[in-house]
Design an enzyme around this catalytic site. Structure first.
Site: not given
Length: 726
Positions: A96-97
């Site tokens: 996600e990051d």
């Protein structure tokens, strides 16, 4: 530190020096020492990759971001989870990051780790119109991943727990939002999965964030317990321990202290004071085996008298989340109640850690009861979500299900089914199978015929009577409580409405086309296709449904399809209008598209007219209805309707009665209506004095003949002074 660039599609910044190992990593490795050297080596490798991928990212508290996933992994290590779970926990935010991809994780750590991380990963919020929709769709995605691997929800719960422990760095608005979601969704999920330790801490931290002042006050009151209470706890504990020792029963005796959240909810729900809530002493007895549990139950009952109706055997009949224990409440010293829970070591592990205990008690590779029940629950949710078009509706439905307490009932074959408290026989029917619910007509509860809306109690034996002709009714939504039943009923009603709309729309368009010497079958396929494309419709069925629901006028559609400009009649806008001379006959099966006006309550046999209303379809009125003159101003919306010879179903009729105002008058009227094979829908007094009461009855009838028979019966009653249909 080993370079991680070979496993990345996009390189990240260099890793920190390998000679410095932070204390929080060492704490994790100490907690995960049970894994063995090879797995600990993989765990260290996961940290190195995670630290490098998250380099430069900081938490709002000012700490390096990697401290969060490592803390999540440590929480799971304390629960004894396997190495893949801990690795996935360390890397759960990388997809996600960071630049790391799912394929990168699969190559380095295997498919299991990659799948778990992907399941925990949220969806991109930019796809959605608001945060709530993004949350709901991410939740649906997570549930799909959980169905394949339960470790996804364990990581998500540990992630939420650490976020709640460090919530202080967030803004007030964020704290409130995250705490509300925790109390509404994640704490109940932890409870549903039997993870009481997680549930209790999530609830308490959520309460503290939502109501800090209330939490502080209760926490202070708990800590400043009177000396007499502490003495009572010691006396009860020593008495129990002494009596069990005499019986040579090996045990662990644990006193239970209520949390601020449990005290707050009990005070609020049961309207009790702090003193009343705290006037209960709680103990847990952990025994060697099931036989010792029942032996210990006899011992504590001989020491203190049990409170009648407060004994529950969750060993013989486990809760839906796999929880097993004996519960009893005793009359203790000082007039206080003593709550005692008795269970085995394995039951205690399942009660505290739920499905997380599966990795400790593997039972020779077999599924534990907690894991099996969790999987059944998840699969049930997913079967419901297949029939739910909106992710928000699915999310809200799950939240409703999570907050229900449980009641346990028996099927005719003796199987035990767990249902929410206040569940009805219809909820039971849908729990057995969707088709059983859709075709249910009544129930036998403990051998006695009962309505589907009957609420079930613990130990009830339930059998559902079905018939193929039965279909769901909108009224069912008023008394079912399970998300499964609500979703199935809504889906079936939508399907019936769509099918009815297509049939009615077809009949209406055909009649309009007949006025122009054509029919749907005679319209060239190319012209019909072009018309549908021009109006942004994919299929003819969509057009027919729109016609039935009053959003399109059949006369105008017919005119466009046959490309004629002349008309028998013109509307206010000069466009052609055709009023079919043939009647549209009502047979009683079109209830989802044809409705009956409440102003005049038409029934079979009445002279009627139909008015095409946008979004409602055809609304049927009696021809002598007071509202009909207003409808004459819009002849293009008139529909020529009548009653089919084989019309079926029940219809409402309103009666105005003048009754002798004596005791029992209403009972006589109600009995006469029942004897005439009718039901009373509503009763209300219009006017009343010492002698006469004017009452309005709304009753169910089959047709005018049936209504006439009811009126004749009522006129024979001496208490009925006058009667007429409204």
């Amino acid at each position: 530190m080993t370079s991680i660039e070979p496993i990345l599609t996009t390189p990240v910044a260099p890793s920190p020096p390998s000679t410095v190992v932070p204390d929080y990593v060492l704490d994790l490795e100490r907690a995960a020492a049970y894994l063995g050297a090879e797995q600990l080596k993989r765990l260290r490798r996961a940290y190195e990759i995670g630290a490098s991928a998250h380099v430069g990212q900081m938490r709002k508290s000012g700490e390096p971001y990697i401290t969060h996933p490592v803390a999540v992994a440590k929480i799971l290590a304390e629960q004894g989870l396997d190495g893949d779970s801990l690795i996935a926990a360390i890397l759960h935010d990388t997809i996600e990051d960071t630049p790391i991809t799912r394929d990168d994780l699969a190559r380095e750590f295997g498919e299991d780790v990659a799948h778990i991380v992907e399941g925990v990963t949220k969806l991109d919020k930019l796809q959605f119109k608001d945060r709530h929709e993004a949350t709901a769709e991410s939740f649906r995605k997570m549930m799909l991943a959980i169905a394949q691997d339960l470790r996804v929800i364990l990581i998500k719960l540990a992630d939420r727990l650490h976020n709640m422990r460090t919530l202080g760095a967030q803004s007030a608005e964020a704290r409130h939002r995250i705490a509300r979601e925790t109390l509404e969704v994640y704490a109940p999920i932890a409870q549903r999965l039997g993870m009481n330790l997680f549930k209790a801490e999530l609830q308490d931290l959520g309460f503290k964030a939502m109501h800090p002042w209330r939490h502080a006050v209760l926490q202070k009151r708990i800590r400043s317990q009177p000396v007499v209470r502490r003495e009572a706890m010691v006396q009860i504990e020593s008495s129990l321990a002494q009596r069990l020792a005499r019986e040579k029963l090996q045990h662990r005796l644990i006193s239970r202290v209520k949390s601020p959240w449990s005290i707050y909810t009990k005070m609020r729900v049961e309207h009790k004071t702090f003193a009343q809530v705290m006037d209960v002493f709680g103990f847990r007895l952990v025994m060697r085996n099931v036989a010792d549990c029942y032996h210990a139950l006899g011992v504590v009952h001989s020491l203190y008298k049990p409170v009648d109706t407060r004994f529950r055997d969750f060993i013989a009949i486990p809760k839906g989340n796999g929880y097993q224990s004996l519960h009893t409440v005793l009359f203790g010293p000082y007039g206080a109640h003593v709550e005692v829970q008795i269970r085995t070591e394995e039951m205690d592990a399942v009660a505290e850690r739920g499905i997380a205990a599966h990795w400790t008690y593997k039972n020779g590779g077999r599924q534990s009861s907690a894991e099996m029940r969790a999987r059944n629950w998840i699969e049930s949710l997913l079967s419901d979500q297949l029939n739910t078009q909106s992710s928000v509706e699915f999310y809200e439905s799950v939240k409703i299900d999570l907050f229900q307490e449980e009641v346990y009932v028996f099927s005719p074959k003796g199987d035990i089914l767990s249902l929410p408290r206040n569940a009805t026989a219809l909820d039971f029917a849908y729990m057995v199978h969707t088709d059983v619910g859709n075709h249910a007509v009544t129930a036998r509860i403990n051998g006695k015929l009962s309505p589907l809306r009957t609420q079930l109690g613990n130990g009830d034996r339930v059998e559902i009577v079905t018939t193929p002709a039965s279909i769901p009714k909108p009224q069912w939504l008023e008394f079912v409580v399970t998300g499964k039943a609500r979703t199935a009923i809504r889906q079936q009603l939508k399907q019936l409405e769509h099918e009815d709309a297509i049939e009615i729309g077809h009949r209406m368009l055909d009649r309009a086309l007949e006025q122009l010497g054509s029919s749907i079958e005679r319209i060239p396929a190319g012209r019909l296709e072009s018309y549908l494309q021009d109006n942004k419709m994919n299929r003819l069925e969509a057009l027919l449904a729109e016609i039935a629901l009053g959003n399109w006028l059949p006369s105008l559609v017919a005119s466009s399809l046959v490309q004629q400009t002349s008309a028998e009649q013109s509307g206010a806008d000069g466009k052609p209008i055709y009023i079919p001379r043939d009647r549209l006959l009502i047979n009683g099966t079109e209830r989802n598209v044809i409705s009956f006006a409440s102003c005049c309550t038409p029934i079979p046999g009445d002279e009627v007219m139909g008015f095409h209303t946008a979004g409602k379809g055809i609304v049927v009125h009696r021809i002598d209805c007071a509202n009909v003159p207003d409808y004459r101003k819009h002849p293009e919306r008139w529909v020529n309707v009548g009653w089919d010879r084989k019309v079926a179903g029940d219809y409402t009729a309103a009666l105005r009665m003048e009754l002798d105002n004596r005791q029992g008058a209403l009972a006589q009227v109600a009995a006469a209506i029942a004897e005439a094979d009718s039901n009373i829908d509503r009763v209300e007094y219009v006017d009343r004095d010492s002698l006469v009461g004017i009452v309005r009855f709304v009753i169910e009838v089959r047709d005018r003949k049936h209504l006439a028979d009811i009126i004749r019966r009522l006129r024979r009653l001496k208490v009925v002074l006058g009667i007429n249909r409204i």
